[in-house]
Design a protein around this motif. Structure first.
Motif, PDB file in Angstrom:
ATOM      1  N   THR A   1      -8.145 -29.570 -23.093  1.00  0.00           N
ATOM      2  CA  THR A   1      -7.310 -30.073 -24.407  1.00  0.00           C
ATOM      3  C   THR A   1      -7.080 -30.946 -24.144  1.00  0.00           C
ATOM      4  O   THR A   1      -6.969 -31.593 -25.278  1.00  0.00           O
ATOM      5  N   VAL A   2      -6.295 -32.129 -23.250  1.00  0.00           N
ATOM      6  CA  VAL A   2      -5.076 -33.198 -23.306  1.00  0.00           C
ATOM      7  C   VAL A   2      -6.428 -34.306 -24.213  1.00  0.00           C
ATOM      8  O   VAL A   2      -6.270 -34.834 -25.435  1.00  0.00           O
ATOM      9  N   VAL A   3      -7.516 -34.140 -23.372  1.00  0.00           N
ATOM     10  CA  VAL A   3      -8.568 -35.301 -23.269  1.00  0.00           C
ATOM     11  C   VAL A   3      -9.420 -35.171 -24.513  1.00  0.00           C
ATOM     12  O   VAL A   3      -9.717 -35.455 -25.353  1.00  0.00           O
ATOM     13  N   ARG A   4      -9.173 -33.713 -25.698  1.00  0.00           N
ATOM     14  CA  ARG A   4      -9.829 -33.233 -26.253  1.00  0.00           C
ATOM     15  C   ARG A   4      -8.656 -33.247 -27.668  1.00  0.00           C
ATOM     16  O   ARG A   4      -9.703 -34.333 -28.492  1.00  0.00           O
ATOM     17  N   ASN A   5      -6.852 -33.528 -27.373  1.00  0.00           N
ATOM     18  CA  ASN A   5      -6.472 -33.879 -28.667  1.00  0.00           C
ATOM     19  C   ASN A   5      -6.728 -35.640 -28.657  1.00  0.00           C
ATOM     20  O   ASN A   5      -6.928 -35.965 -29.424  1.00  0.00           O
ATOM     21  N   THR A   6      -6.463 -35.860 -27.281  1.00  0.00           N
ATOM     22  CA  THR A   6      -6.962 -37.382 -27.334  1.00  0.00           C
ATOM     23  C   THR A   6      -8.184 -37.849 -28.268  1.00  0.00           C
ATOM     24  O   THR A   6      -8.615 -38.874 -28.182  1.00  0.00           O
ATOM     25  N   LEU A   7      -9.337 -37.438 -27.944  1.00  0.00           N
ATOM     26  CA  LEU A   7     -10.839 -37.929 -28.901  1.00  0.00           C
ATOM     27  C   LEU A   7     -10.515 -37.214 -30.160  1.00  0.00           C
ATOM     28  O   LEU A   7     -10.205 -38.303 -31.141  1.00  0.00           O
ATOM     29  N   GLU A   8      -9.701 -36.582 -30.495  1.00  0.00           N
ATOM     30  CA  GLU A   8      -9.598 -36.030 -32.719  1.00  0.00           C
ATOM     31  C   GLU A   8      -8.004 -37.137 -32.316  1.00  0.00           C
ATOM     32  O   GLU A   8      -8.680 -37.811 -34.129  1.00  0.00           O
ATOM     33  N   GLY A   9      -7.502 -38.222 -31.528  1.00  0.00           N
ATOM     34  CA  GLY A   9      -6.662 -38.873 -32.180  1.00  0.00           C
ATOM     35  C   GLY A   9      -7.723 -39.879 -32.704  1.00  0.00           C
ATOM     36  O   GLY A   9      -7.432 -41.119 -32.883  1.00  0.00           O
ATOM     37  N   LEU A  10      -8.354 -40.213 -31.475  1.00  0.00           N
ATOM     38  CA  LEU A  10      -8.913 -41.896 -31.849  1.00  0.00           C
ATOM     39  C   LEU A  10     -10.206 -42.185 -33.262  1.00  0.00           C
ATOM     40  O   LEU A  10     -10.652 -42.287 -33.246  1.00  0.00           O
ATOM     41  N   VAL A  11     -10.491 -40.238 -32.848  1.00  0.00           N
ATOM     42  CA  VAL A  11     -11.226 -39.948 -34.556  1.00  0.00           C
ATOM     43  C   VAL A  11     -10.506 -40.750 -36.210  1.00  0.00           C
ATOM     44  O   VAL A  11     -11.070 -40.704 -36.480  1.00  0.00           O
ATOM     45  N   ALA A  12      -9.456 -39.979 -35.582  1.00  0.00           N
ATOM     46  CA  ALA A  12      -8.450 -39.986 -36.877  1.00  0.00           C
ATOM     47  C   ALA A  12      -8.422 -41.754 -36.694  1.00  0.00           C
ATOM     48  O   ALA A  12      -7.873 -41.927 -37.871  1.00  0.00           O
ATOM     49  N   LYS A  13      -8.144 -42.119 -35.458  1.00  0.00           N
ATOM     50  CA  LYS A  13      -7.470 -43.321 -35.626  1.00  0.00           C
ATOM     51  C   LYS A  13      -8.924 -44.875 -36.486  1.00  0.00           C
ATOM     52  O   LYS A  13      -8.966 -45.591 -36.327  1.00  0.00           O
ATOM     53  N   GLN A  14     -10.455 -44.072 -36.116  1.00  0.00           N
ATOM     54  CA  GLN A  14     -11.410 -44.224 -36.605  1.00  0.00           C
ATOM     55  C   GLN A  14     -11.860 -45.232 -35.178  1.00  0.00           C
ATOM     56  O   GLN A  14     -12.389 -46.129 -35.317  1.00  0.00           O
ATOM     57  N   GLN A  15     -11.405 -44.858 -34.017  1.00  0.00           N
ATOM     58  CA  GLN A  15     -11.782 -46.088 -32.785  1.00  0.00           C
ATOM     59  C   GLN A  15     -12.942 -44.912 -32.233  1.00  0.00           C
ATOM     60  O   GLN A  15     -13.008 -45.333 -31.510  1.00  0.00           O
ATOM     61  N   ALA A  16     -13.304 -43.785 -32.952  1.00  0.00           N
ATOM     62  CA  ALA A  16     -14.387 -42.594 -32.381  1.00  0.00           C
ATOM     63  C   ALA A  16     -15.159 -41.859 -33.228  1.00  0.00           C
ATOM     64  O   ALA A  16     -14.767 -41.982 -34.382  1.00  0.00           O
ATOM     65  N   GLN A  17     -16.277 -41.856 -32.714  1.00  0.00           N
ATOM     66  CA  GLN A  17     -17.306 -41.378 -34.165  1.00  0.00           C
ATOM     67  C   GLN A  17     -17.305 -39.730 -33.835  1.00  0.00           C
ATOM     68  O   GLN A  17     -17.094 -39.202 -31.864  1.00  0.00           O
ATOM     69  N   ARG A  18     -17.939 -38.328 -34.297  1.00  0.00           N
ATOM     70  CA  ARG A  18     -17.536 -36.975 -33.902  1.00  0.00           C
ATOM     71  C   ARG A  18     -18.645 -37.037 -34.902  1.00  0.00           C
ATOM     72  O   ARG A  18     -18.575 -36.638 -35.921  1.00  0.00           O
ATOM     73  N   THR A  19     -19.667 -35.363 -34.254  1.00  0.00           N
ATOM     74  CA  THR A  19     -20.998 -35.663 -34.719  1.00  0.00           C
ATOM     75  C   THR A  19     -21.159 -33.932 -33.934  1.00  0.00           C
ATOM     76  O   THR A  19     -20.397 -33.484 -32.889  1.00  0.00           O
TER      77      THR A  19
END
Length: 137
Positions: free
Chosen positions: A96-114
């Motif tokens: 869950t921490v990894v998932r929340n961190t990934l979502e944080g990266l998406v929010a900062k536009q440092q990662a993309q979600r598909t």
């Protein structure tokens, strides 16, 4: 016939027990002990100690960003979690921490979600990678 006992009015106090109980304990030679630190205080102390000893270790955000940048295909949060736990067994990282961190990266536009069906996959945002590398130096 025994004499009636005097009633002592209990005064409201912030601690446990009444003032009469504390006085009685003190008169018996026992002193009132301090309550142990609260869970929050202990957690703060241990987390502060942990961060001071691991100050040179990369943050979870950095680890996830590096992992995604090294991958050629999108990865799920579970795959990222499994790879990080294998690479860093000393760190207790939860999914869950990894998932929340990934979502944080998406929010900062440092990662993309598909999304593919009901599954969510993440990739590193390649557009910001060169600009971020230039900022650090």
């Amino acid at each position: 016939m025994p004499s009636p006992r005097k009633k002592v009015a209990a005064e409201p106090t912030g601690g446990r027990g009444s003032r009469a109980e504390k006085t009685t304990a003190a008169s018996r030679g026992r002193t009132a002990t301090k309550r142990p630190a609260t869970k929050k205080a202990r957690a703060t102390k241990t987390s502060a100690e942990a961060t001071s000893t691991k100050s040179n270790a990369p943050t979870l955000v950095e680890l996830i960003r590096r992992y995604l940048a090294a991958q050629s295909e999108p990865r799920s949060a579970a795959e990222v979690h499994a790879a990080l736990n294998q690479a860093h067994p000393e760190r207790a990282i939860q999914t869950t921490v990894v998932r929340n961190t990934l979502e944080g990266l998406v929010a900062k536009q440092q990662a993309q979600r598909t999304k593919q069906g009901s599954s969510v996959y993440y990739t590193a945002n390649t557009e910001l990678a060169p600009a971020e590398a230039g900022k650090g130096k």
